[in-house]
Design a protein around this motif. Structure first.
Motif, PDB file in Angstrom:
ATOM      1  N   GLN A   8       0.839  -1.194   0.000  1.00  0.00           N
ATOM      2  CA  GLN A   8       0.000   0.000   0.000  1.00  0.00           C
ATOM      3  C   GLN A   8       0.879   1.251   0.000  1.00  0.00           C
ATOM      4  O   GLN A   8       1.972   1.232   0.553  1.00  0.00           O
ATOM      5  CB  GLN A   8      -0.914   0.005   1.238  1.00  0.00           C
ATOM      6  CG  GLN A   8      -1.908  -1.142   1.281  1.00  0.00           C
ATOM      7  CD  GLN A   8      -2.928  -1.118   0.145  1.00  0.00           C
ATOM      8  OE1 GLN A   8      -2.922  -0.225  -0.698  1.00  0.00           O
ATOM      9  NE2 GLN A   8      -3.806  -2.116   0.123  1.00  0.00           N
ATOM     10  N   PRO A   9       0.474   2.329  -0.660  1.00  0.00           N
ATOM     11  CA  PRO A   9      -0.861   2.569  -1.223  1.00  0.00           C
ATOM     12  C   PRO A   9      -1.034   2.122  -2.678  1.00  0.00           C
ATOM     13  O   PRO A   9      -2.091   2.330  -3.266  1.00  0.00           O
ATOM     14  CB  PRO A   9      -0.975   4.085  -1.129  1.00  0.00           C
ATOM     15  CG  PRO A   9       0.420   4.568  -1.316  1.00  0.00           C
ATOM     16  CD  PRO A   9       1.306   3.551  -0.648  1.00  0.00           C
ATOM     17  N   LEU A  50       1.205  -3.359   7.963  1.00  0.00           N
ATOM     18  CA  LEU A  50      -0.177  -3.008   8.300  1.00  0.00           C
ATOM     19  C   LEU A  50      -0.993  -4.215   8.735  1.00  0.00           C
ATOM     20  O   LEU A  50      -1.934  -4.089   9.527  1.00  0.00           O
ATOM     21  CB  LEU A  50      -0.846  -2.339   7.094  1.00  0.00           C
ATOM     22  CG  LEU A  50      -0.162  -1.070   6.562  1.00  0.00           C
ATOM     23  CD1 LEU A  50      -0.875  -0.571   5.311  1.00  0.00           C
ATOM     24  CD2 LEU A  50      -0.134   0.013   7.633  1.00  0.00           C
ATOM     25  N   ASP A  51      -0.637  -5.392   8.216  1.00  0.00           N
ATOM     26  CA  ASP A  51      -1.356  -6.604   8.586  1.00  0.00           C
ATOM     27  C   ASP A  51      -0.442  -7.801   8.356  1.00  0.00           C
ATOM     28  O   ASP A  51       0.272  -7.852   7.360  1.00  0.00           O
ATOM     29  CB  ASP A  51      -2.633  -6.743   7.748  1.00  0.00           C
ATOM     30  CG  ASP A  51      -3.515  -7.887   8.253  1.00  0.00           C
ATOM     31  OD1 ASP A  51      -3.716  -7.977   9.478  1.00  0.00           O
ATOM     32  OD2 ASP A  51      -3.987  -8.681   7.425  1.00  0.00           O
ATOM     33  N   VAL A  84       0.206  -7.245   4.523  1.00  0.00           N
ATOM     34  CA  VAL A  84      -0.070  -5.955   3.900  1.00  0.00           C
ATOM     35  C   VAL A  84       0.965  -4.999   4.470  1.00  0.00           C
ATOM     36  O   VAL A  84       1.063  -4.833   5.687  1.00  0.00           O
ATOM     37  CB  VAL A  84      -1.494  -5.438   4.200  1.00  0.00           C
ATOM     38  CG1 VAL A  84      -1.707  -4.072   3.543  1.00  0.00           C
ATOM     39  CG2 VAL A  84      -2.535  -6.437   3.719  1.00  0.00           C
ATOM     40  N   ILE A  85       1.773  -4.409   3.599  1.00  0.00           N
ATOM     41  CA  ILE A  85       2.820  -3.501   4.061  1.00  0.00           C
ATOM     42  C   ILE A  85       2.644  -2.131   3.417  1.00  0.00           C
ATOM     43  O   ILE A  85       2.000  -1.993   2.369  1.00  0.00           O
ATOM     44  CB  ILE A  85       4.229  -4.047   3.761  1.00  0.00           C
ATOM     45  CG1 ILE A  85       4.455  -4.142   2.241  1.00  0.00           C
ATOM     46  CG2 ILE A  85       4.442  -5.394   4.432  1.00  0.00           C
ATOM     47  CD1 ILE A  85       5.877  -4.534   1.870  1.00  0.00           C
ATOM     48  N   GLU A  86       3.224  -1.138   4.048  1.00  0.00           N
ATOM     49  CA  GLU A  86       3.185   0.230   3.534  1.00  0.00           C
ATOM     50  C   GLU A  86       4.569   0.583   3.020  1.00  0.00           C
ATOM     51  O   GLU A  86       5.560   0.415   3.730  1.00  0.00           O
ATOM     52  CB  GLU A  86       2.761   1.190   4.637  1.00  0.00           C
ATOM     53  CG  GLU A  86       2.530   2.620   4.166  1.00  0.00           C
ATOM     54  CD  GLU A  86       2.012   3.493   5.309  1.00  0.00           C
ATOM     55  OE1 GLU A  86       0.870   3.957   5.218  1.00  0.00           O
ATOM     56  OE2 GLU A  86       2.768   3.681   6.289  1.00  0.00           O
ATOM     57  N   CYS A  87       4.629   1.041   1.790  1.00  0.00           N
ATOM     58  CA  CYS A  87       5.933   1.360   1.217  1.00  0.00           C
ATOM     59  C   CYS A  87       5.746   2.254   0.006  1.00  0.00           C
ATOM     60  O   CYS A  87       4.908   1.970  -0.862  1.00  0.00           O
ATOM     61  CB  CYS A  87       6.673   0.085   0.810  1.00  0.00           C
ATOM     62  SG  CYS A  87       8.268   0.399   0.041  1.00  0.00           S
ATOM     63  N   LYS A  88       6.526   3.307  -0.070  1.00  0.00           N
ATOM     64  CA  LYS A  88       6.547   4.143  -1.267  1.00  0.00           C
ATOM     65  C   LYS A  88       7.315   3.416  -2.361  1.00  0.00           C
ATOM     66  O   LYS A  88       8.419   2.935  -2.142  1.00  0.00           O
ATOM     67  CB  LYS A  88       7.231   5.479  -0.964  1.00  0.00           C
ATOM     68  CG  LYS A  88       7.436   6.358  -2.196  1.00  0.00           C
ATOM     69  CD  LYS A  88       8.324   7.542  -1.882  1.00  0.00           C
ATOM     70  CE  LYS A  88       8.621   8.352  -3.153  1.00  0.00           C
ATOM     71  NZ  LYS A  88       9.587   9.439  -2.898  1.00  0.00           N
ATOM     72  N   GLN A  89       6.718   3.296  -3.546  1.00  0.00           N
ATOM     73  CA  GLN A  89       7.426   2.697  -4.671  1.00  0.00           C
ATOM     74  C   GLN A  89       8.058   3.790  -5.519  1.00  0.00           C
ATOM     75  O   GLN A  89       7.470   4.854  -5.739  1.00  0.00           O
ATOM     76  CB  GLN A  89       6.478   1.842  -5.509  1.00  0.00           C
ATOM     77  CG  GLN A  89       6.078   0.564  -4.788  1.00  0.00           C
ATOM     78  CD  GLN A  89       5.218  -0.315  -5.666  1.00  0.00           C
ATOM     79  OE1 GLN A  89       4.068  -0.561  -5.367  1.00  0.00           O
ATOM     80  NE2 GLN A  89       5.784  -0.778  -6.765  1.00  0.00           N
ATOM     81  N   LEU A  90       9.283   3.533  -5.970  1.00  0.00           N
ATOM     82  CA  LEU A  90      10.007   4.517  -6.744  1.00  0.00           C
ATOM     83  C   LEU A  90       9.393   4.623  -8.128  1.00  0.00           C
ATOM     84  O   LEU A  90       9.219   3.629  -8.826  1.00  0.00           O
ATOM     85  CB  LEU A  90      11.480   4.120  -6.854  1.00  0.00           C
ATOM     86  CG  LEU A  90      12.190   3.906  -5.514  1.00  0.00           C
ATOM     87  CD1 LEU A  90      13.637   3.511  -5.743  1.00  0.00           C
ATOM     88  CD2 LEU A  90      12.119   5.164  -4.663  1.00  0.00           C
TER      89      LEU A  90
END
Length: 336
Positions: A8-9, A50-51, A84-90
């Protein structure tokens, strides 16, 4: 055990084995996540779970409070459930830091009489994060630079591939073809450039290569395969004679194994003993013939400045290609 990971997101998903880090699993499947040392020391790959649950094999840059808050270092975290993880993708070259690094020549293979495939091994603790299609600058001892596109996909971030064409009188390439040898040390900085896929709309893509302009196209296609890219890719590789299509079997294999990948080699001056039955002429003319309407496409072109300029002009004026959908990387050569 194999687990499904949702990021996510973006909503992107990949699968992770329990014996590999989340970062390694993501990179292997074409996701561009931020990272640095890959050893838990820098914290560049830190994100939130996140989960689900993860196990850290080691995580020096993560405090107990951060762990309690659900943070993880993806280079050290292994999935122990679906996640479910939170991470900005390049998404752009501006997201990636430029590094200056040494590298040891690990392999030099002559692919054609005037093309060498050079493999550069980075120091054990170093990795170069880049986008498919970008290039590096080799730093010469007198302060000059020579630019070469990376021919490997970004998930191979410790062993870099360069396709180097011999330029008669070229200060650097003369050394490559005469005195340079395996285990020599070079210095470079990178990555540089913005020549990378930008296709959120899912348009069909024409990949146009001239000569060693195949190098960044190879990187883009290999990354697209790893990323399970679903949209049509039409590869046109132009060269003078059959010998100049120095890795012709590779795009043939891509096309044979992936329904969305199509390959058209084009020779401008096939040799008498080439027994060539394929397309001839200028490579961009083959595209013009096959795609009289490019209004719904993107084009990524890499080769000589003359090829790039003519292709851009003709695709826009004759085929209706939107100007903003033409992306290019022109190869220039120096003999000084």
């Amino acid at each position: 055990m194999r687990y499904q990971v949702t990021v996510q997101p973006s909503g992107r998903q990949f699968e992770a084995e329990s014996d590999e880090s989340l970062l390694d699993a993501a990179l292997r499947q074409g996701l561009t996540m931020p990272y640095g040392c890959k050893d838990g020391a820098c914290g560049a790959c830190k994100g939130k779970v996140l989960d689900g649950s993860v196990e850290h094999r080691h995580a020096a840059a993560l405090s107990e409070d951060e762990k309690a808050a659900g943070l993880a270092l993806y280079c050290c975290a292994h999935a122990s459930s679906d996640l479910v993880i939170e991470c900005k993708q390049l998404r752009s070259a501006h997201d990636i830091p430029v590094k200056t690094l040494p590298a040891r020549i690990e392999k030099m293979e002559k692919l054609a009489p005037d093309v060498i495939d050079m493999h550069l091994r980075l120091p054990a603790a170093e990795h170069l994060q880049f986008l498919a299609g970008q290039y590096i600058d080799i730093l010469l001892k007198d302060g000059r630079k020579r630019s070469f596109s990376l021919a490997n996909a970004p998930y191979e971030d410790n062993l870099l591939q360069l396709h180097i064409r011999h330029v008669p009188g070229g200060f650097f390439t003369e050394q490559v073809f005469t005195t340079m040898k395996v285990r020599d040390i070079l210095r470079f900085d990178g990555p540089h450039g913005s020549f990378s896929l930008q296709n959120d709309a899912g348009k069909p893509i024409v990949l146009l290569a001239g000569g060693t302009g195949f190098a960044p196209i190879k990187s883009i296609v290999e990354q697209a395969i790893a990323d399970r890219y679903p949209h049509p890719l039409y590869i046109y590789w132009g060269a003078k004679a059959r010998v100049d299509l120095y890795q012709n079997a590779l795009p043939e294999m891509w096309a044979a194994n992936h329904a969305n990948i199509h390959y058209v080699p084009v020779l401008s001056e096939p040799a008498a003993d080439d027994a060539w039955t394929g397309r001839t002429g200028f490579v961009h003319h083959a595209v013009l013939a096959d795609f009289p309407d490019l209004s719904g496409h993107q084009v990524y072109a890499c080769g000589s400045p003359v090829m790039i300029d003519i292709a851009r002009k003709d695709f826009i004026s004759q085929c209706g290609l939107p100007e903003e959908e033409f992306f290019s990387d022109a190869f220039t050569f120096s003999t000084t």
